[in-house]
Design a protein around this motif. Structure first.
Motif, PDB file in Angstrom:
ATOM      1  N   THR A 165       0.837  -1.200   0.000  1.00  9.98           N
ATOM      2  CA  THR A 165       0.000   0.000   0.000  1.00  9.98           C
ATOM      3  C   THR A 165       0.870   1.246   0.000  1.00  9.98           C
ATOM      4  O   THR A 165       0.415   2.320  -0.363  1.00  9.98           O
ATOM      5  CB  THR A 165      -0.921   0.015   1.240  1.00  9.98           C
ATOM      6  OG1 THR A 165      -0.114  -0.236   2.392  1.00  9.98           O
ATOM      7  CG2 THR A 165      -1.990  -1.050   1.148  1.00  9.98           C
ATOM      8  N   ASP A 166       2.135   1.116   0.417  1.00  3.55           N
ATOM      9  CA  ASP A 166       3.036   2.271   0.400  1.00  3.55           C
ATOM     10  C   ASP A 166       3.582   2.454  -1.018  1.00  3.55           C
ATOM     11  O   ASP A 166       3.637   1.512  -1.802  1.00  3.55           O
ATOM     12  CB  ASP A 166       4.215   2.040   1.358  1.00  3.55           C
ATOM     13  CG  ASP A 166       3.767   1.938   2.803  1.00  3.55           C
ATOM     14  OD1 ASP A 166       2.763   2.603   3.154  1.00  3.55           O
ATOM     15  OD2 ASP A 166       4.401   1.204   3.578  1.00  3.55           O
ATOM     16  N   THR A 167       4.018   3.675  -1.314  1.00  3.14           N
ATOM     17  CA  THR A 167       4.679   3.926  -2.593  1.00  3.14           C
ATOM     18  C   THR A 167       6.061   3.272  -2.555  1.00  3.14           C
ATOM     19  O   THR A 167       6.752   3.329  -1.541  1.00  3.14           O
ATOM     20  CB  THR A 167       4.801   5.446  -2.825  1.00  3.14           C
ATOM     21  OG1 THR A 167       3.481   5.985  -2.834  1.00  3.14           O
ATOM     22  CG2 THR A 167       5.491   5.754  -4.136  1.00  3.14           C
ATOM     23  N   VAL A 168       6.435   2.633  -3.662  1.00  5.71           N
ATOM     24  CA  VAL A 168       7.683   1.860  -3.680  1.00  5.71           C
ATOM     25  C   VAL A 168       8.749   2.617  -4.471  1.00  5.71           C
ATOM     26  O   VAL A 168       8.506   3.033  -5.606  1.00  5.71           O
ATOM     27  CB  VAL A 168       7.453   0.472  -4.321  1.00  5.71           C
ATOM     28  CG1 VAL A 168       8.744  -0.343  -4.326  1.00  5.71           C
ATOM     29  CG2 VAL A 168       6.359  -0.273  -3.574  1.00  5.71           C
ATOM     30  N   LYS A 169       9.917   2.817  -3.856  1.00  6.01           N
ATOM     31  CA  LYS A 169      11.033   3.508  -4.519  1.00  6.01           C
ATOM     32  C   LYS A 169      12.179   2.534  -4.761  1.00  6.01           C
ATOM     33  O   LYS A 169      12.509   1.729  -3.874  1.00  6.01           O
ATOM     34  CB  LYS A 169      11.557   4.646  -3.639  1.00  6.01           C
ATOM     35  CG  LYS A 169      10.524   5.682  -3.239  1.00  6.01           C
ATOM     36  CD  LYS A 169      10.098   6.549  -4.411  1.00  6.01           C
ATOM     37  CE  LYS A 169       9.147   7.637  -3.943  1.00  6.01           C
ATOM     38  NZ  LYS A 169       8.524   8.332  -5.095  1.00  6.01           N
ATOM     39  N   GLU A 170      12.785   2.652  -5.923  1.00  2.00           N
ATOM     40  CA  GLU A 170      14.024   1.915  -6.169  1.00  2.00           C
ATOM     41  C   GLU A 170      15.169   2.896  -5.974  1.00  2.00           C
ATOM     42  O   GLU A 170      15.092   4.026  -6.462  1.00  2.00           O
ATOM     43  CB  GLU A 170      14.021   1.383  -7.609  1.00  2.00           C
ATOM     44  CG  GLU A 170      15.221   0.514  -7.918  1.00  2.00           C
ATOM     45  CD  GLU A 170      15.278   0.220  -9.408  1.00  2.00           C
ATOM     46  OE1 GLU A 170      14.577  -0.705  -9.851  1.00  2.00           O
ATOM     47  OE2 GLU A 170      16.015   0.934 -10.110  1.00  2.00           O
ATOM     48  N   VAL A 171      16.209   2.486  -5.213  1.00  2.94           N
ATOM     49  CA  VAL A 171      17.297   3.407  -4.916  1.00  2.94           C
ATOM     50  C   VAL A 171      18.616   2.879  -5.477  1.00  2.94           C
ATOM     51  O   VAL A 171      18.741   1.697  -5.810  1.00  2.94           O
ATOM     52  CB  VAL A 171      17.433   3.624  -3.385  1.00  2.94           C
ATOM     53  CG1 VAL A 171      16.175   4.255  -2.815  1.00  2.94           C
ATOM     54  CG2 VAL A 171      17.749   2.313  -2.666  1.00  2.94           C
ATOM     55  N   ASP A 172      19.619   3.769  -5.555  1.00  3.74           N
ATOM     56  CA  ASP A 172      20.952   3.322  -5.967  1.00  3.74           C
ATOM     57  C   ASP A 172      21.757   2.921  -4.729  1.00  3.74           C
ATOM     58  O   ASP A 172      21.217   2.896  -3.618  1.00  3.74           O
ATOM     59  CB  ASP A 172      21.659   4.419  -6.785  1.00  3.74           C
ATOM     60  CG  ASP A 172      21.911   5.671  -5.957  1.00  3.74           C
ATOM     61  OD1 ASP A 172      21.820   5.592  -4.701  1.00  3.74           O
ATOM     62  OD2 ASP A 172      22.197   6.727  -6.567  1.00  3.74           O
ATOM     63  N   GLY A 173      23.041   2.656  -4.912  1.00  5.09           N
ATOM     64  CA  GLY A 173      23.881   2.172  -3.813  1.00  5.09           C
ATOM     65  C   GLY A 173      24.002   3.149  -2.651  1.00  5.09           C
ATOM     66  O   GLY A 173      24.276   2.751  -1.522  1.00  5.09           O
TER      67      GLY A 173
ATOM     68  N   VAL B 244      17.086   7.961  -4.619  1.00  7.54           N
ATOM     69  CA  VAL B 244      15.993   7.354  -5.381  1.00  7.54           C
ATOM     70  C   VAL B 244      16.290   7.377  -6.879  1.00  7.54           C
ATOM     71  O   VAL B 244      16.641   8.415  -7.440  1.00  7.54           O
ATOM     72  CB  VAL B 244      14.666   8.087  -5.078  1.00  7.54           C
ATOM     73  CG1 VAL B 244      13.560   7.602  -6.002  1.00  7.54           C
ATOM     74  CG2 VAL B 244      14.273   7.887  -3.611  1.00  7.54           C
ATOM     75  N   ASN B 245      16.186   6.204  -7.493  1.00  5.19           N
ATOM     76  CA  ASN B 245      16.302   6.099  -8.947  1.00  5.19           C
ATOM     77  C   ASN B 245      14.972   6.359  -9.610  1.00  5.19           C
ATOM     78  O   ASN B 245      14.866   7.114 -10.550  1.00  5.19           O
ATOM     79  CB  ASN B 245      16.729   4.685  -9.336  1.00  5.19           C
ATOM     80  CG  ASN B 245      18.238   4.529  -9.384  1.00  5.19           C
ATOM     81  OD1 ASN B 245      18.958   5.523  -9.462  1.00  5.19           O
ATOM     82  ND2 ASN B 245      18.698   3.296  -9.314  1.00  5.19           N
ATOM     83  N   ARG B 246      13.933   5.684  -9.072  1.00  4.25           N
ATOM     84  CA  ARG B 246      12.620   5.786  -9.702  1.00  4.25           C
ATOM     85  C   ARG B 246      11.548   5.233  -8.775  1.00  4.25           C
ATOM     86  O   ARG B 246      11.863   4.567  -7.784  1.00  4.25           O
ATOM     87  CB  ARG B 246      12.594   5.011 -11.023  1.00  4.25           C
ATOM     88  CG  ARG B 246      12.767   3.524 -10.802  1.00  4.25           C
ATOM     89  CD  ARG B 246      12.811   2.739 -12.104  1.00  4.25           C
ATOM     90  NE  ARG B 246      12.829   1.313 -11.785  1.00  4.25           N
ATOM     91  CZ  ARG B 246      11.856   0.460 -12.103  1.00  4.25           C
ATOM     92  NH1 ARG B 246      10.785   0.870 -12.730  1.00  4.25           N
ATOM     93  NH2 ARG B 246      11.945  -0.817 -11.763  1.00  4.25           N
ATOM     94  N   THR B 247      10.293   5.546  -9.120  1.00  4.36           N
ATOM     95  CA  THR B 247       9.156   4.984  -8.404  1.00  4.36           C
ATOM     96  C   THR B 247       8.701   3.739  -9.151  1.00  4.36           C
ATOM     97  O   THR B 247       8.518   3.779 -10.364  1.00  4.36           O
ATOM     98  CB  THR B 247       8.007   6.007  -8.346  1.00  4.36           C
ATOM     99  OG1 THR B 247       8.488   7.152  -7.651  1.00  4.36           O
ATOM    100  CG2 THR B 247       6.803   5.451  -7.608  1.00  4.36           C
ATOM    101  N   VAL B 248       8.566   2.652  -8.428  1.00  2.00           N
ATOM    102  CA  VAL B 248       8.168   1.380  -9.047  1.00  2.00           C
ATOM    103  C   VAL B 248       6.647   1.261  -8.957  1.00  2.00           C
ATOM    104  O   VAL B 248       6.089   1.477  -7.887  1.00  2.00           O
ATOM    105  CB  VAL B 248       8.829   0.192  -8.300  1.00  2.00           C
ATOM    106  CG1 VAL B 248       8.482  -1.130  -8.962  1.00  2.00           C
ATOM    107  CG2 VAL B 248      10.337   0.386  -8.219  1.00  2.00           C
TER     108      VAL B 248
END
Ligand code: MG
Length: 379
Positions: free
Chosen positions: A133-141, A145-149
């Motif tokens: 239910t939460d917004t999902v973020k993809e992050v780098d090392g 934040v890289n992008r919202t999944v």
């Protein structure tokens, strides 16, 4: 669906994150244990239940679970434990279903399992999973934040994970046992994905929480008990007025065997009611001269001490005083503090309200005063 169902329960972990001197599967959960409750989910519809336990603890689990469950020594990873459990099942037909489950998920809601089994039989493998239910973020090392999944496509894998016999046997047969990374997966689906097998997500009902930290158990083991109390006393001008343990100088006082603190009487009845201990008449009978003229605060402290001995404490308390006279609003803060002290709780969890009855009834006729109390006990 033609096959039989077999359950393999992975209970091989020692659960170091719990900080318990024994595996968390053996921790108490209400009147039972985590493992017993998890195993119980599979009784009645699984032909056999195998539980993979920490090596050396087989006897302890046998005693805990009884003779209808097979115990095997687990491996050093979850995947290996399930494999050892699978082997202990003996002959599994292609059309049978193997249901792998984590011992630490005792709250799985199995009411829709028939649909999940039928789907697993058709597709080959089904895993219970929870959408996010939460917004999902993809992050780098670095954590940037890289992008919202897109979360509609994200599921958190849980158990049970249900695999058809031919699929699971095929995968185990194809494993390269010399590869050190062969058990490098955290659930059965991970293994199936490696062999490009089809796995379908089946949304869990409820949270299907995995017990991981000690606090998870504390929360789940907390009993909640509600009690209600009600009392009435007639006015008596010749006596001082006590409400919630506080003297109200304006009066009029109330008639009674003790100090006639109608609020504390309702509160004690609520506490005793929540604990299942009858009422104050039974505890402090007005036929007993020891209670003649006694301050009800002393009686309340006795009740609270007894509750504490049973591990019960007040979660919150709500009191309604019903009176035409005197005006109570100016005294409510003092009453809350006094009650907080007597109950050993922060005044913030004590609420006191005052109301009239619009001139109706005995309260309206200024013959007496009434009090209601509702309490939640925790322990
Ligand atoms: Mg009374």
């Amino acid at each position: 669906m033609k096959g039989r169902c077999f359950a393999v329960i992975a209970a091989g972990g020692v659960g170091t994150r719990m900080g318990l001197p024994y595996p968390k599967q053996l921790a108490r959960l209400g009147a039972t244990t985590v493992i017993d409750r998890s195993v119980d989910l599979f009784r009645g519809w699984c032909e056999r239940i195998v539980v993979a336990v920490p090596p050396g603890m087989e006897r302890r689990f046998e005693l805990e679970l009884g003779p209808d469950v097979s115990i095997v020594a687990g491996g050093d990873t979850r995947g290996r434990s399930v494999y050892l459990g699978f082997r202990a099942l003996g002959s599994v037909a292609d059309e049978d279903l193997i249901v792998a489950h984590d011992a630490a998920r005792p709250f799985w809601d199995s009411s829709d399992v028939r649909s999940a089994l039928a789907l697993a039989w058709e597709v080959g493998a089904v895993i219970y999973a929870r959408g996010v239910t939460d917004t999902v973020k993809e992050v780098d090392g670095c954590g940037d934040v890289n992008r919202t999944v897109p979360r509609s496509r994200i599921f958190l894998a849980q158990t049970p994970q249900i695999v058809r016999g031919d699929v699971l046997k095929g995968v185990y047969d194809a494993l390269d046992w010399d590869d050190p990374k062969v058990w490098d997966f955290t659930d059965e689906a991970g293994l199936l994905e490696r062999f490009s097998k089809r796995v379908r997500v089946f949304p869990s009902r409820g949270s299907n929480t995995k017990i991981t930290y000690r606090e998870d158990l504390t929360m789940m083991n907390t009993r909640m008990r509600i009690g209600h109390g009600y009392d009435v006393h007639r006015y008596d001008d010749s006596r001082p007025l006590y409400l919630c343990g506080v003297e109200i100088p304006e009066g009029p006082g109330l008639l009674g065997h003790s100090d006639a603190d109608v609020a504390l009487h309702a509160i004690m009845d609520a506490l005793l009611g929540a604990a299942g201990w009858g009422d104050i008449g039974r505890w402090f009978p007005d036929s007993d001269s020891r209670f003649q003229g006694i301050r009800s605060t002393a009686l309340l402290r006795e009740v609270v001490e007894r509750l504490a001995l049973e591990g019960l404490s007040v979660g919150n308390l709500d009191v309604t005083l019903v009176a035409e006279t005197p005006r109570l609003a100016p005294h409510i803060d003092r009453m809350r503090k006094e009650l907080g002290g007597a109950l050993n709780v922060e005044p913030a969890v004590v609420n006191i309200k005052a109301t009239t009855t619009e001139g109706l009834g005995f309260v309206g006729a200024r013959q007496g005063m009434a009090a209601h109390a509702v309490v939640l006990l925790l322990g």
